[in-house]
Design a protein around this motif. Sequence first.
Motif, PDB file in Angstrom:
ATOM      1  N   ALA A 191       0.826  -1.207   0.000  1.00  0.00           N
ATOM      2  CA  ALA A 191       0.000   0.000   0.000  1.00  0.00           C
ATOM      3  C   ALA A 191       0.861   1.258   0.000  1.00  0.00           C
ATOM      4  N   TYR A 192       0.269   2.336  -0.438  1.00  0.00           N
ATOM      5  CA  TYR A 192       0.901   3.652  -0.438  1.00  0.00           C
ATOM      6  C   TYR A 192       0.353   4.396   0.771  1.00  0.00           C
ATOM      7  N   VAL A 193       1.216   4.712   1.726  1.00  0.00           N
ATOM      8  CA  VAL A 193       0.797   5.332   2.979  1.00  0.00           C
ATOM      9  C   VAL A 193       1.403   6.731   3.073  1.00  0.00           C
ATOM     10  N   ILE A 194       0.549   7.726   3.283  1.00  0.00           N
ATOM     11  CA  ILE A 194       1.014   9.096   3.504  1.00  0.00           C
ATOM     12  C   ILE A 194       0.684   9.468   4.938  1.00  0.00           C
ATOM     13  N   MET A 195       1.713   9.868   5.670  1.00  0.00           N
ATOM     14  CA  MET A 195       1.524  10.333   7.042  1.00  0.00           C
ATOM     15  C   MET A 195       1.485  11.859   7.003  1.00  0.00           C
ATOM     16  N   GLY A 196       0.510  12.454   7.616  1.00  0.00           N
ATOM     17  CA  GLY A 196       0.345  13.905   7.611  1.00  0.00           C
ATOM     18  C   GLY A 196       1.160  14.604   8.685  1.00  0.00           C
ATOM     19  N   LYS A 222      -0.160  14.258  -4.229  1.00  0.00           N
ATOM     20  CA  LYS A 222       0.563  12.989  -4.267  1.00  0.00           C
ATOM     21  C   LYS A 222      -0.392  11.801  -4.363  1.00  0.00           C
ATOM     22  N   THR A 223      -1.504  11.877  -3.662  1.00  0.00           N
ATOM     23  CA  THR A 223      -2.488  10.792  -3.721  1.00  0.00           C
ATOM     24  C   THR A 223      -3.061  10.661  -5.122  1.00  0.00           C
ATOM     25  N   LEU A 224      -3.439  11.784  -5.725  1.00  0.00           N
ATOM     26  CA  LEU A 224      -3.995  11.751  -7.082  1.00  0.00           C
ATOM     27  C   LEU A 224      -2.958  11.279  -8.105  1.00  0.00           C
ATOM     28  N   GLU A 225      -1.698  11.680  -7.940  1.00  0.00           N
ATOM     29  CA  GLU A 225      -0.641  11.194  -8.830  1.00  0.00           C
ATOM     30  C   GLU A 225      -0.492   9.677  -8.726  1.00  0.00           C
ATOM     31  N   HIS A 226      -0.562   9.173  -7.521  1.00  0.00           N
ATOM     32  CA  HIS A 226      -0.438   7.726  -7.320  1.00  0.00           C
ATOM     33  C   HIS A 226      -1.606   6.979  -7.964  1.00  0.00           C
ATOM     34  N   LYS A 234      -1.356   4.239 -11.084  1.00  0.00           N
ATOM     35  CA  LYS A 234      -1.941   2.894 -11.044  1.00  0.00           C
ATOM     36  C   LYS A 234      -2.935   2.705 -12.184  1.00  0.00           C
ATOM     37  N   ALA A 235      -3.710   3.748 -12.491  1.00  0.00           N
ATOM     38  CA  ALA A 235      -4.683   3.654 -13.581  1.00  0.00           C
ATOM     39  C   ALA A 235      -3.985   3.479 -14.926  1.00  0.00           C
ATOM     40  N   ARG A 236      -2.868   4.195 -15.124  1.00  0.00           N
ATOM     41  CA  ARG A 236      -2.111   4.052 -16.380  1.00  0.00           C
ATOM     42  C   ARG A 236      -1.547   2.647 -16.507  1.00  0.00           C
ATOM     43  N   ARG A 237      -1.028   2.091 -15.414  1.00  0.00           N
ATOM     44  CA  ARG A 237      -0.496   0.722 -15.454  1.00  0.00           C
ATOM     45  C   ARG A 237      -1.609  -0.257 -15.809  1.00  0.00           C
ATOM     46  N   SER A 238      -2.758  -0.073 -15.215  1.00  0.00           N
ATOM     47  CA  SER A 238      -3.878  -0.971 -15.469  1.00  0.00           C
ATOM     48  C   SER A 238      -4.351  -0.853 -16.921  1.00  0.00           C
ATOM     49  N   ALA A 239      -4.465   0.377 -17.425  1.00  0.00           N
ATOM     50  CA  ALA A 239      -4.913   0.603 -18.800  1.00  0.00           C
ATOM     51  C   ALA A 239      -3.927   0.020 -19.809  1.00  0.00           C
ATOM     52  N   ALA A 240      -2.650   0.011 -19.454  1.00  0.00           N
ATOM     53  CA  ALA A 240      -1.630  -0.532 -20.344  1.00  0.00           C
ATOM     54  C   ALA A 240      -1.536  -2.053 -20.228  1.00  0.00           C
TER      55      ALA A 240
END
Length: 90
Positions: free
Chosen positions: A16-21, A60-64, A68-74
């Motif tokens: 998982a991608y975890v961002i701590m605030g 950063k969340t939206l970039e991630h 992932k969406a680009r990887r899935s689409a490809a």
Amino acid sequence: MSEKARRCDLLRRAGAYVIMGVRNPVEFSDGVTGILLDEWEQRYGGKLEFVVETEEIIRKTLEHIDKKARRSAAGLRPDPLRRLRRRRHG
């Protein structure tokens, strides 16, 4: 280790991608920071970042998500060897 820290650790181990605030509590230790931010991602696929600014967390969340969406689409799947590496090193 706190309960929250243990849960974050489990999420990262699961990829998982975890961002701590909050600020990085070990930012003055290059070795520990390198393990937390770089080595862990290479080894397990999970990622941990410390970001204080709300706008930066959202960006950063939206970039991630886009990545992932680009990887899935490809038609790209997660690294199939990641589980093997996880078993050897985890």
